[in-house]
Design an enzyme around this catalytic site. Structure first.
Site, mmCIF file in Angstrom:
data_model
loop_
_atom_site.group_PDB
_atom_site.id
_atom_site.type_symbol
_atom_site.label_atom_id
_atom_site.label_comp_id
_atom_site.label_asym_id
_atom_site.label_seq_id
_atom_site.Cartn_x
_atom_site.Cartn_y
_atom_site.Cartn_z
ATOM 1 N N GLY A 1 44.982 40.210 47.081
ATOM 2 C CA GLY A 1 44.819 41.343 46.179
ATOM 3 C C GLY A 1 46.061 42.208 46.076
ATOM 4 N N MET A 2 46.771 42.413 47.196
ATOM 5 C CA MET A 2 47.937 43.283 47.162
ATOM 6 C C MET A 2 49.149 42.623 47.807
ATOM 7 S SD MET A 2 46.909 46.055 50.119
ATOM 8 C CE MET A 2 48.514 46.822 50.092
ATOM 9 N N ASP B 1 36.117 43.166 56.468
ATOM 10 C CA ASP B 1 36.169 42.059 55.503
ATOM 11 C C ASP B 1 35.991 40.717 56.209
ATOM 12 O OD1 ASP B 1 36.296 41.033 52.959
ATOM 13 O OD2 ASP B 1 38.490 40.973 52.865
#
Length: 460
Positions: free
Chosen positions: A200-201, A314
């Site tokens: 995601g990043m 997560d």
């Protein structure tokens, strides 16, 4: 610019809800919602969700009975901004762009000179306030020859020029810079070999230590996020948390730094597959003894992290790496990108109150409602959902996004009993997994060690 929702009509008329610049907001009459509408019989318990990126917001109706109207028109999804009206049942909400409240002027001692306005501002995020140093006299002003220098990021020796990069950015000395160019090093000491995947990043690369030839993984922040102070702080937080974690069932972090304006983390390379891919390679399910063995290793890692007041947030099959073959395999937990310190050891949290972070199929209800407030028991739930998935090839809830938003399914729906998934799971093991998946954190295992013990007993 800050945003707000003002109720202009309905049971809670006059109530205003302030919104963070970037957040996710649930709207409805349930006490779980961030924006509570009160006893409005025509609104649903969780009516709609808003994704805020000020000055714009995007809303999505969550399958409500009576629908959502924007400026009088019924919508399923719509972008809204300053001045738009949202109608939910008998309630109307006005979207407003609000000016930040002015800071009150501090009381001034007439005997003391007034301070400059910028001195009253809080320090930048992530920095502690420090008393200002006295200004140097003209003869003390440093010139280029006396400017501070930084150690070489590659060899550790002092550099040969003043620091002129971003704060905290590393430098390399001229000799090392030449060596890097000759050896094709993209990060000091490491040569990128091939891309692994994009997150995601961040971007993940398999790399090679130019000194030892050892394979490692280099994690770079995505260039498009480098300008975001919040994203940079999250990347720094991951490196700070991960570098402190040393456990055989956690991927080892070797070093972290910043070079040429890009943040990077160097970590252990695990020559294996993640548990999600392993499950797919085996036809979509893994046998119970292997699932229990994987779960035991993950619980050892989580127990180690939780004892240090770190919650992963997560845990899921793709964040569990498996090397070798059962029963002699090696299991490691990876990706502490959204981990946080909780409890008495917690400091200011980068996660905002209304943020939703994590992987929805494996999240407990409280992580949707208050992501920054979760503790280690959220990881207990996520591991229960992970073991359920590895045993069955299905999620622990039935998601149907055409009929119901995924986040609402997490909040409202019960766990599907393992017995309904048509798989042969020992009853004692099913009991352990279902306890881990309890809706209320207090009804789950209270420590990873307790769950691990119960998991081992279930297979005897």
């Amino acid at each position: 610019m800050p945003m707000a929702l003002e109720i202009t009509k309905g049971p809670r008329k006059g109530k205003t809800f302030q919104l963070d610049d970037t957040c996710v907001v649930l709207v409805g009459r349930s006490h779980h919602c961030h924006c509570r509408l009160g006893p409005d019989p025509r609104s649903s318990r969780v009516h709609l969700v808003m994704e805020v990126a000020a000055p714009q917001c995007r809303l999505r109706d969550l399958g409500s009975t009576n629908g959502t109207l924007v400026n009088g028109k019924r919508v399923i999804e719509a972008a809204v901004g300053d001045g738009d009206t949202i109608t939910v049942g008998q309630t109307e909400l006005l979207v407003k762009a609000t000016a930040p409240a002015p800071r009150p002027a501090p009381a001034q001692d007439p005997a003391k000179p007034s301070r400059l306005a910028h001195e009253d501002r809080p320090p930048p995020l992530g920095l502690e306030a420090r008393p200002a140093a006295p200004a140097p006299s003209p003869e003390e002003q440093p010139d280029e020859e006396t400017s501070p220098i930084t150690p070489c990021l590659r060899c550790g020796q002092p550099g040969s020029a003043p620091t002129d990069r971003l704060p905290g950015d590393g430098r390399v000395c001229p000799d090392c810079l030449s060596a890097m160019q000759l050896q094709g090093e993209n990060v000091p000491g490491y040569r990128l070999v091939h891309p692994l995947e994009a997150g995601g990043m961040s971007l993940l690369w398999v790399a090679e230590d130019t000194g030892t030839g050892e394979r490692v993984v280099v994690k770079n922040m995505s260039p498009e996020l480098a300008a975001s102070q919040r994203a940079v702080r999250m990347f720094h937080r991951e490196s700070q948390i991960s570098l402190d974690l040393r456990h055989p069932n956690i991927v080892s972090f070797i070093k972290a730094g910043q070079y040429e304006g890009r943040l990077y983390i160097v970590m252990e390379y695990v020559d294996g597959v993640d548990a999600e891919r392993l499950c797919l390679q085996r036809g979509g399910r893994l046998p119970a003894p292997e699932v229990v063995a994987i779960g035991a290793c993950v619980l050892d890692a989580l127990d180690y992290a939780h004892r240090r007041n770190i919650v992963h947030r997560d845990v899921k099959p793709s964040n569990i790496l498996v090397r070798g073959e059962f029963p002699n395999h090696e299991v490691k937990v990876t990706d502490f990108g959204i981990a946080r310190v909780y409890g008495a050891a917690a400091s200011s949290d980068i996660t905002r109150r209304k943020d939703v972070r994590g992987s929805i199929p494996f999240m407990p209800p409280e992580q949707v409602l208050n992501c920054r407030g979760v503790d280690h028991r959220a990881d207990i739930f996520a591991l229960g959902a992970t073991l359920y998935h590895l045993l069955t090839g299905q999620y622990c809830r039935d998601f149907n996004v055409r009929k119901k938003a995924a986040m609402l399914t997490v909040i409202d729906d019960e766990i599907v009993p393992l017995q309904r998934r048509a798989v042969d799971v020992p009853p004692a093991l099913a009991e352990v997994i279902h306890r881990a998946l309890s809706r209320e954190p207090a009804q789950r295992f209270q420590t990873a060690a307790d769950m691990n013990q119960a998991l081992q007993q279930a297979m005897k």
